[in-house]
Design a protein around this motif. Structure first.
Motif, mmCIF file in Angstrom:
data_model
loop_
_atom_site.group_PDB
_atom_site.id
_atom_site.type_symbol
_atom_site.label_atom_id
_atom_site.label_comp_id
_atom_site.label_asym_id
_atom_site.label_seq_id
_atom_site.Cartn_x
_atom_site.Cartn_y
_atom_site.Cartn_z
ATOM 1 N N GLN A 1 0.850 -1.169 0.000
ATOM 2 C CA GLN A 1 0.000 0.000 0.000
ATOM 3 C C GLN A 1 0.898 1.235 0.000
ATOM 4 O OE1 GLN A 1 -3.166 -0.229 3.125
ATOM 5 N NE2 GLN A 1 -2.144 -2.128 3.711
ATOM 6 N N CYS A 2 0.301 2.402 -0.233
ATOM 7 C CA CYS A 2 1.041 3.647 -0.050
ATOM 8 C C CYS A 2 0.905 4.048 1.410
ATOM 9 C CB CYS A 2 0.475 4.755 -0.938
ATOM 10 S SG CYS A 2 0.705 4.457 -2.716
ATOM 11 N N GLY A 3 2.002 4.411 2.023
ATOM 12 C CA GLY A 3 1.963 4.722 3.441
ATOM 13 C C GLY A 3 2.687 6.000 3.797
ATOM 14 N N ALA A 4 2.190 6.649 4.842
ATOM 15 C CA ALA A 4 2.866 7.788 5.446
ATOM 16 C C ALA A 4 3.032 7.468 6.923
ATOM 17 C CB ALA A 4 2.056 9.066 5.264
ATOM 18 N N LEU A 5 4.210 7.707 7.446
ATOM 19 C CA LEU A 5 4.524 7.331 8.822
ATOM 20 C C LEU A 5 5.107 8.524 9.561
ATOM 21 C CD1 LEU A 5 4.793 4.620 10.609
ATOM 22 C CD2 LEU A 5 7.205 4.793 10.036
ATOM 23 N N ARG A 6 4.713 8.681 10.815
ATOM 24 C CA ARG A 6 5.258 9.755 11.649
ATOM 25 C C ARG A 6 5.730 9.154 12.973
ATOM 26 N NH1 ARG A 6 4.126 15.563 12.274
ATOM 27 N NH2 ARG A 6 2.628 15.358 10.566
ATOM 28 N N VAL A 7 6.920 9.516 13.400
ATOM 29 C CA VAL A 7 7.455 9.073 14.688
ATOM 30 C C VAL A 7 7.745 10.312 15.521
ATOM 31 C CG1 VAL A 7 9.233 7.767 15.873
ATOM 32 C CG2 VAL A 7 8.497 7.053 13.603
ATOM 33 N N SER A 8 7.043 10.443 16.632
ATOM 34 C CA SER A 8 7.210 11.600 17.510
ATOM 35 C C SER A 8 7.766 11.131 18.843
ATOM 36 C CB SER A 8 5.873 12.314 17.724
ATOM 37 O OG SER A 8 5.273 12.667 16.484
ATOM 38 N N SER A 9 8.818 11.798 19.315
ATOM 39 C CA SER A 9 9.426 11.446 20.596
ATOM 40 C C SER A 9 9.276 12.588 21.585
ATOM 41 C CB SER A 9 10.915 11.141 20.418
ATOM 42 O OG SER A 9 11.114 9.791 20.115
ATOM 43 N N TYR A 10 8.976 12.221 22.824
ATOM 44 C CA TYR A 10 8.737 13.219 23.866
ATOM 45 C C TYR A 10 9.568 12.909 25.098
ATOM 46 C CZ TYR A 10 4.524 13.988 21.050
ATOM 47 O OH TYR A 10 3.651 14.235 20.020
ATOM 48 N N ALA A 11 9.967 13.962 25.809
ATOM 49 C CA ALA A 11 10.533 13.846 27.141
ATOM 50 C C ALA A 11 9.613 14.668 28.033
ATOM 51 C CB ALA A 11 11.954 14.384 27.191
ATOM 52 N N GLY A 12 8.797 13.982 28.808
ATOM 53 C CA GLY A 12 7.765 14.686 29.551
ATOM 54 C C GLY A 12 6.795 15.318 28.575
ATOM 55 N N ALA A 13 6.522 16.611 28.739
ATOM 56 C CA ALA A 13 5.603 17.315 27.837
ATOM 57 C C ALA A 13 6.330 17.924 26.644
ATOM 58 C CB ALA A 13 4.855 18.404 28.609
ATOM 59 N N SER A 14 7.656 17.838 26.616
ATOM 60 C CA SER A 14 8.432 18.461 25.548
ATOM 61 C C SER A 14 8.638 17.491 24.385
ATOM 62 C CB SER A 14 9.797 18.911 26.077
ATOM 63 O OG SER A 14 9.639 19.811 27.140
ATOM 64 N N LYS A 15 8.396 17.983 23.177
ATOM 65 C CA LYS A 15 8.636 17.162 21.994
ATOM 66 C C LYS A 15 10.107 17.243 21.621
ATOM 67 C CE LYS A 15 5.627 16.945 18.587
ATOM 68 N NZ LYS A 15 4.837 17.284 17.376
ATOM 69 N N LEU A 16 10.759 16.083 21.559
ATOM 70 C CA LEU A 16 12.171 16.031 21.207
ATOM 71 C C LEU A 16 12.386 15.976 19.706
ATOM 72 C CD1 LEU A 16 13.456 13.417 23.825
ATOM 73 C CD2 LEU A 16 13.606 15.907 23.963
ATOM 74 N N SER A 17 11.525 15.246 19.019
ATOM 75 C CA SER A 17 11.681 15.101 17.578
ATOM 76 C C SER A 17 10.351 14.733 16.949
ATOM 77 C CB SER A 17 12.735 14.042 17.239
ATOM 78 O OG SER A 17 12.296 12.770 17.683
ATOM 79 N N ASP A 18 10.245 15.042 15.675
ATOM 80 C CA ASP A 18 9.030 14.743 14.919
ATOM 81 C C ASP A 18 9.468 14.416 13.497
ATOM 82 O OD1 ASP A 18 6.434 14.438 14.130
ATOM 83 O OD2 ASP A 18 5.941 16.568 14.126
ATOM 84 N N ILE A 19 9.503 13.133 13.167
ATOM 85 C CA ILE A 19 10.047 12.697 11.883
ATOM 86 C C ILE A 19 8.951 12.064 11.039
ATOM 87 C CG2 ILE A 19 11.698 11.142 10.767
ATOM 88 C CD1 ILE A 19 13.434 11.417 13.287
ATOM 89 N N SER A 20 8.806 12.530 9.800
ATOM 90 C CA SER A 20 7.801 11.990 8.885
ATOM 91 C C SER A 20 8.491 11.330 7.701
ATOM 92 C CB SER A 20 6.868 13.093 8.385
ATOM 93 O OG SER A 20 6.037 13.557 9.431
ATOM 94 N N MET A 21 7.901 10.261 7.199
ATOM 95 C CA MET A 21 8.421 9.579 6.020
ATOM 96 C C MET A 21 7.273 8.983 5.221
ATOM 97 S SD MET A 21 10.185 6.367 8.026
ATOM 98 C CE MET A 21 10.703 7.410 9.387
ATOM 99 N N LYS A 22 7.541 8.657 3.974
ATOM 100 C CA LYS A 22 6.550 8.044 3.093
ATOM 101 C C LYS A 22 7.191 6.868 2.378
ATOM 102 C CE LYS A 22 4.336 12.517 2.358
ATOM 103 N NZ LYS A 22 4.084 13.610 1.383
ATOM 104 N N MET A 23 6.369 5.878 2.001
ATOM 105 C CA MET A 23 6.938 4.666 1.430
ATOM 106 C C MET A 23 5.863 3.770 0.843
ATOM 107 S SD MET A 23 7.342 3.121 5.167
ATOM 108 C CE MET A 23 6.965 4.780 5.700
ATOM 109 N N CYS A 24 6.295 2.718 0.131
ATOM 110 C CA CYS A 24 5.444 1.582 -0.171
ATOM 111 C C CYS A 24 5.446 0.719 1.093
ATOM 112 C CB CYS A 24 6.003 0.778 -1.341
ATOM 113 S SG CYS A 24 5.946 1.639 -2.931
ATOM 114 N N ALA A 25 4.287 0.475 1.657
ATOM 115 C CA ALA A 25 4.222 -0.179 2.970
ATOM 116 C C ALA A 25 3.423 -1.465 2.921
ATOM 117 C CB ALA A 25 3.602 0.774 3.988
ATOM 118 N N MET A 26 3.857 -2.451 3.701
ATOM 119 C CA MET A 26 3.066 -3.643 3.925
ATOM 120 C C MET A 26 2.028 -3.339 5.002
ATOM 121 S SD MET A 26 4.303 -5.820 1.817
ATOM 122 C CE MET A 26 3.646 -7.411 2.356
#
Length: 207
Positions: A44-69
């Protein structure tokens, strides 16, 4: 007759596979959409987001797209108290349908489930699980040759070998998931330091 059969196979149109946008973040976290034909009809076509937090603070927000199972189209989180990593995704089945990024994680609240957490010297602290975190988790990481234990809450989908193996930092060595409050037993250990210096910041799924 055999000749006709051979010509028929040769001239048959190639089975149509989906074309999707692919976007793999670089070191800065940015990426450019490129069109890619998926390897087979199972994607399928997919979009993925990975968000990392330390407490209430967002450390990172990474988005990617791909052909996904199908198994890559997941919603879940890993929560070790000091850090929490949330994965959201959006998958679709039409040509170039993954033009938009995966949605940002919604606000999560405690769900009543409780697991042990590690707080530096012991793993006897209580962590209130959030959202769809319905399992307790215990895993070992190797930091500079020293084994450290991490405990917390996890969504069921994050407990599968295929999902956890794709997390960075050696997460998943000695991994165990269980259901039931405090099922990830409290054991004294040096832990927690890794979470301060190397939080979970990305989830790489390359087709």
């Amino acid at each position: 007759m055999l000749l006709l059969l051979i010509f028929g196979i040769v001239l048959l149109p190639k089975a149509s596979t989906l074309k999707c946008y692919q976007c793999t973040p670089d070191a800065s976290g940015s990426c450019v959409d490129k069109e890619k034909e998926c390897p087979s009809n199972g994607f399928q076509c997919g979009a993925l987001r990975v968000s990392s937090y330390a407490g209430a603070s967002k450390l990172s927000d990474i988005s990617m797209k791909m052909c996904a199972m199908a198994e890559q189209c997941v919603e879940g989180s890993l929560n070790f108290g000091v850090s929490r990593t949330v994965v959201t995704s959006k998958c679709c089945n039409s040509e170039l349908c993954n033009s938009q990024p995966a949605p940002e994680p919604g606000k999560s609240t405690p769900n009543g489930k409780k697991c042990f957490r590690c707080d530096g010297q012991t793993c006897s602290g209580t962590l209130n699980c959030e959202g769809n975190e319905d399992h307790c988790i215990s895993t070992t990481v190797d930091l500079g040759g020293e084994k450290m234990t991490m405990k917390g809450c996890a969504s069921k989908v994050m407990c599968s070998d295929s999902q956890i193996a794709q997390l960075p930092g050696g997460i998943g060595v000695g991994l165990s998931c269980c259901q039931g409050n405090y099922c990830n037993s409290a054991i004294s250990t040096r832990a927690g330091l890794l979470l301060l210096v190397a939080p979970l910041v990305t989830w790489v799924m390359l087709s």
